[in-house]
Design an enzyme around this catalytic site. Sequence first.
Site, PDB file in Angstrom:
ATOM      1  CG  HIS A 155      -0.522   0.565  -2.045  1.00  0.00           C
ATOM      2  ND1 HIS A 155      -0.846  -0.675  -2.559  1.00  0.00           N
ATOM      3  CD2 HIS A 155      -1.643   1.323  -2.159  1.00  0.00           C
ATOM      4  CE1 HIS A 155      -2.109  -0.660  -2.968  1.00  0.00           C
ATOM      5  NE2 HIS A 155      -2.610   0.541  -2.745  1.00  0.00           N
ATOM      6  CB  CYS A 171      -4.239   3.285  -3.762  1.00  0.00           C
ATOM      7  SG  CYS A 171      -4.776   3.802  -2.117  1.00  0.00           S
TER       8      CYS A 171
END
Length: 195
Positions: A155, A171
């Site tokens: 992301h 992440c």
Amino acid sequence: MFLRMLGAVVVIGMSLAGCNFKGVPDPDVSARDREWMSLVPQADVDPQFGRYMIDDPTGEPPGTIVVDQKSRLLYFVLPDRKAIRYGVAVGDEAYGWTGTAEVARKAEWPNWNPPAEMKARWPHVRFTEGGPNNPLGARALYLYENGRDTLYRIHGTNEPEKIGQAVSSGCIRMRNIDVIDLYNRTKVGARVIVK
């Protein structure tokens, strides 16, 4: 002194002569993307974490994403043994994830609902609607393994100064302009290898 400096420049130039990479232009963005990205703090990115087209170092089929956590680089494999290389921030040692997954879904300016274990560690984190203050940034690719959500994402970020570091809860973070470029190139079902 001058001769030593000249010698160093020649050695560096010779070592770079074998490199085969070039910059990749920014993708087209919407008016909303432009506006919201202008509200995210800007940061200088070390050139080694820039977006470049290079010879493919992965050997994987086109359309595959490979994340090399040690070097803090993500590769999107192209045809003709080329790849686009992006700088990323990765999970710190306690929270890193490795494995093979697939992109099960994609989202623009996604909402963020931190998982329960993150809320337990950091009680101040809470649901955040998509936008410039959202930690997921401009785009998110949701990683699933064997049909189950891993809770890990590739992301964007509202902290671009951390690209090149091991700072996330697992992440893979990218500059917003880079994650838009990757999002535009990636199909749902794409294979993702995180090592």
